[in-house]
Design a protein around this motif. Structure first.
Motif, PDB file in Angstrom:
ATOM      1  N   ARG A 177      40.056  40.693  42.740  1.00  0.00           N
ATOM      2  CA  ARG A 177      39.400  42.002  42.863  1.00  0.00           C
ATOM      3  C   ARG A 177      38.357  42.197  41.770  1.00  0.00           C
ATOM      4  NH1 ARG A 177      43.906  46.441  43.955  1.00  0.00           N
ATOM      5  NH2 ARG A 177      42.137  47.769  43.544  1.00  0.00           N
ATOM      6  N   ALA A 178      38.623  41.630  40.592  1.00  0.00           N
ATOM      7  CA  ALA A 178      37.640  41.723  39.505  1.00  0.00           C
ATOM      8  C   ALA A 178      36.387  40.940  39.888  1.00  0.00           C
ATOM      9  CB  ALA A 178      38.239  41.187  38.219  1.00  0.00           C
ATOM     10  N   ARG A 179      36.571  39.788  40.517  1.00  0.00           N
ATOM     11  CA  ARG A 179      35.411  38.994  40.963  1.00  0.00           C
ATOM     12  C   ARG A 179      34.604  39.774  41.996  1.00  0.00           C
ATOM     13  NH1 ARG A 179      39.289  34.850  40.729  1.00  0.00           N
ATOM     14  NH2 ARG A 179      39.639  34.832  42.975  1.00  0.00           N
ATOM     15  N   HIS A 180      35.337  40.394  42.919  1.00  0.00           N
ATOM     16  CA  HIS A 180      34.679  41.162  43.981  1.00  0.00           C
ATOM     17  C   HIS A 180      33.887  42.331  43.382  1.00  0.00           C
ATOM     18  CE1 HIS A 180      34.107  42.915  47.931  1.00  0.00           C
ATOM     19  NE2 HIS A 180      34.543  44.074  47.450  1.00  0.00           N
ATOM     20  N   ASN A 181      34.515  43.046  42.447  1.00  0.00           N
ATOM     21  CA  ASN A 181      33.833  44.190  41.836  1.00  0.00           C
ATOM     22  C   ASN A 181      32.654  43.743  40.983  1.00  0.00           C
ATOM     23  OD1 ASN A 181      35.314  46.426  42.818  1.00  0.00           O
ATOM     24  ND2 ASN A 181      37.047  45.744  41.598  1.00  0.00           N
ATOM     25  N   ALA A 182      32.810  42.608  40.302  1.00  0.00           N
ATOM     26  CA  ALA A 182      31.703  42.093  39.484  1.00  0.00           C
ATOM     27  C   ALA A 182      30.489  41.833  40.372  1.00  0.00           C
ATOM     28  CB  ALA A 182      32.134  40.820  38.764  1.00  0.00           C
ATOM     29  N   ASP A 183      30.745  41.364  41.574  1.00  0.00           N
ATOM     30  CA  ASP A 183      29.653  41.090  42.506  1.00  0.00           C
ATOM     31  C   ASP A 183      28.913  42.383  42.865  1.00  0.00           C
ATOM     32  OD1 ASP A 183      28.049  39.636  44.195  1.00  0.00           O
ATOM     33  OD2 ASP A 183      29.406  39.812  45.902  1.00  0.00           O
ATOM     34  N   THR A 184      29.675  43.426  43.188  1.00  0.00           N
ATOM     35  CA  THR A 184      29.065  44.724  43.518  1.00  0.00           C
ATOM     36  C   THR A 184      28.276  45.270  42.335  1.00  0.00           C
ATOM     37  OG1 THR A 184      30.956  45.194  44.941  1.00  0.00           O
ATOM     38  CG2 THR A 184      29.567  47.063  44.351  1.00  0.00           C
ATOM     39  N   LEU A 185      28.881  45.175  41.154  1.00  0.00           N
ATOM     40  CA  LEU A 185      28.241  45.739  39.962  1.00  0.00           C
ATOM     41  C   LEU A 185      27.032  44.905  39.533  1.00  0.00           C
ATOM     42  CD1 LEU A 185      31.516  46.741  38.109  1.00  0.00           C
ATOM     43  CD2 LEU A 185      29.915  48.250  39.272  1.00  0.00           C
ATOM     44  N   TYR A 186      27.089  43.629  39.811  1.00  0.00           N
ATOM     45  CA  TYR A 186      25.934  42.770  39.508  1.00  0.00           C
ATOM     46  C   TYR A 186      24.716  43.259  40.313  1.00  0.00           C
ATOM     47  CZ  TYR A 186      22.999  38.584  39.354  1.00  0.00           C
ATOM     48  OH  TYR A 186      21.949  37.717  39.188  1.00  0.00           O
ATOM     49  N   GLN A 187      24.954  43.571  41.571  1.00  0.00           N
ATOM     50  CA  GLN A 187      23.850  44.090  42.402  1.00  0.00           C
ATOM     51  C   GLN A 187      23.326  45.413  41.847  1.00  0.00           C
ATOM     52  OE1 GLN A 187      24.974  44.105  46.594  1.00  0.00           O
ATOM     53  NE2 GLN A 187      26.260  42.338  46.210  1.00  0.00           N
TER      54      GLN A 187
END
Lengths: 239, 186
Positions: free
Chosen positions: A214-224
């Protein structure tokens, strides 16, 4: 009336607040057949768990991030961007217990009061009366959050909460800069730009390496989301 | 008083905070629909986020008055779910916690036994895909007959029919399951 229509009529009555006993009393001839189906229907309604509040807050946060990234791409007005940013920052603070300020100042990543410390520093920045001082405090807070995430990553204890806090702190810095574009000197703006680049690189890395899915998934959203920081900083530095 | 239509119009005109009101209005129902279909709270959370993000990104395509907003949203949720299942290497089923359920007054106790979540989950899994969708939309997503019909592209009569057949079939499956003493939790 056939059973499928009777069934729907009974479901409508239940929805309007009648009890099962009251509903079935209206149809004595079909009581048993309808009763079995209605018990199943009510069982199904109650079998599905409610959405936990933290889950609702997390989805809300992701949605705000995506909304902002989407609307920025469409070139919306600055005040709207600001509104979404404020909403985003509020969600971070509310979702992570921002009201707790006691004993917050000396805690470290992984300790009980870590989210409260971040909120405490954020509150200090918000309470600063001089815009320039507030921007510097936001910058320091954002830098601290980046350090926190790095430290937690090295210890292997990283989940999505410190990542949210990190990006939330930088978002607050961007809000302060956008509201007071003349308050920051060049050195502060360059530090902010360097921080944004570091944080973006860290998010890029976390998309792949964060220990929790979930941290990886959220990092992806926040990276955008982080992409939107640079046009503002470049505009301010170009002045 | 502001209404759902107002928030949709405001979002379509570029005010993203109005969409936040729509999220608050539908989050619970969409999540419950997705958790019912996936039986996994974490996956349902992720898919809920995806559903609302897609809805926001496409809201300009929604035409007020053509279909209820709920139906349009649940159609997106359904498509997100299908994409998720396609992407998954296999369709995973995580057991719901075994939890005693609900009797609804004396009539319920009189007429039928009480089912556990696990029994219901197993029973629902035996239904046809359409029946499962109708059950999920109607009883977890709390969709009306009209919303369910629009979300699935069927007539209201077809939904009433599927609802009746689904409950009857579920009842039969659960009766057979209990006759054989099975306690399916996975």
């Amino acid at each position: 009336m056939d059973t499928k229509h009777l069934l729907q009529e009974c479901l409508d009555r239940l929805e309007r607040g009648e009890t099962l006993d009251q509903v079935l009393a209206r149809y004595p001839a079909q009581r048993e057949e309808l009763g079995r189906l209605l018990v199943l229907a009510t069982s199904l309604q109650r079998a599905t768990p409610k959405m936990p509040e933290p889950a609702k807050a997390r989805v809300r946060y992701e949605l705000h991030g995506a909304m902002r990234a989407h609307t920025l791409g469409r070139g919306i007005a600055g005040w709207q961007t600001w509104l979404v940013r404020v909403a985003l920052a509020l969600v971070v603070v509310l979702a992570l217990g921002g009201g707790t300020l006691v004993a917050a100042a000396e805690t470290a990543p992984g300790k009980t009061f870590f989210p409260a410390r971040a909120a405490f520093n954020e509150t200090r920045a918000r309470l600063a009366t001089e815009p320039e001082a507030a921007i510097v405090l936001h910058l320091e807070n954002a830098q601290d959050r980046v350090d926190d995430v790095r430290a937690l990553k090295e210890r292997g204890g990283l989940n999505e909460a410190p990542i949210f806090l990190m990006v939330g702190a930088t978002e607050n810095l961007m809000v302060a800069l956008e509201n007071n574009p003349r308050a920051a000197n060049r050195a502060t703006l360059e530090r902010a730009q360097s921080l944004a680049q570091t944080e973006r690189a860290l998010l890029q890395d976390l998309k792949q390496t964060a220990p929790v899915e979930r941290a990886r998934h959220n990092a992806d959203t926040l990276y955008q989301l982080s992409e939107s920081w640079f046009p503002l900083l470049e505009r301010l530095l170009a002045r | 008083m502001e209404s759902e239509t107002t928030w949709i119009e405001q979002t379509q005109r570029g005010n993203p905070s109005a969409f936040g009101r729509l999220y608050e209005m539908y989050a619970e129902r969409v999540y419950r629909y997705l958790v019912f279909r996936t039986q996994d709270a974490h996956v349902a959370e992720d898919l809920s986020a995806e559903t609302f993000i897609k809805a926001f990104q496409n809201i300009r395509r929604y035409r007020i008055g053509r279909a209820p907003f709920g139906a349009w949203l649940f159609r997106i949720a359904h498509n997100v779910l299908i994409d998720h299942w396609r992407a998954a290497t296999r369709r995973q089923t995580v057991a719901w916690e075994d939890m005693a359920l609900v009797a609804n007054g004396a009539a319920a106790r009189d007429i039928a036994q009480v089912f556990t979540r696990a029994e219901l989950a197993w029973g629902v899994a035996q239904l046809t895909d359409l029946q499962q969708q109708v059950i999920a939309l109607r009883f977890s997503g709390e969709c009306s007959i009209a919303e369910t019909a629009q979300a699935l592209g069927r007539s209201e009569e077809a939904i009433k029919d599927a609802q009746h057949k689904a409950l009857a079939a579920l009842r039969k499956h659960l009766a057979v399951g209990n006759l054989h003493g099975s306690k399916q939790t996975e």
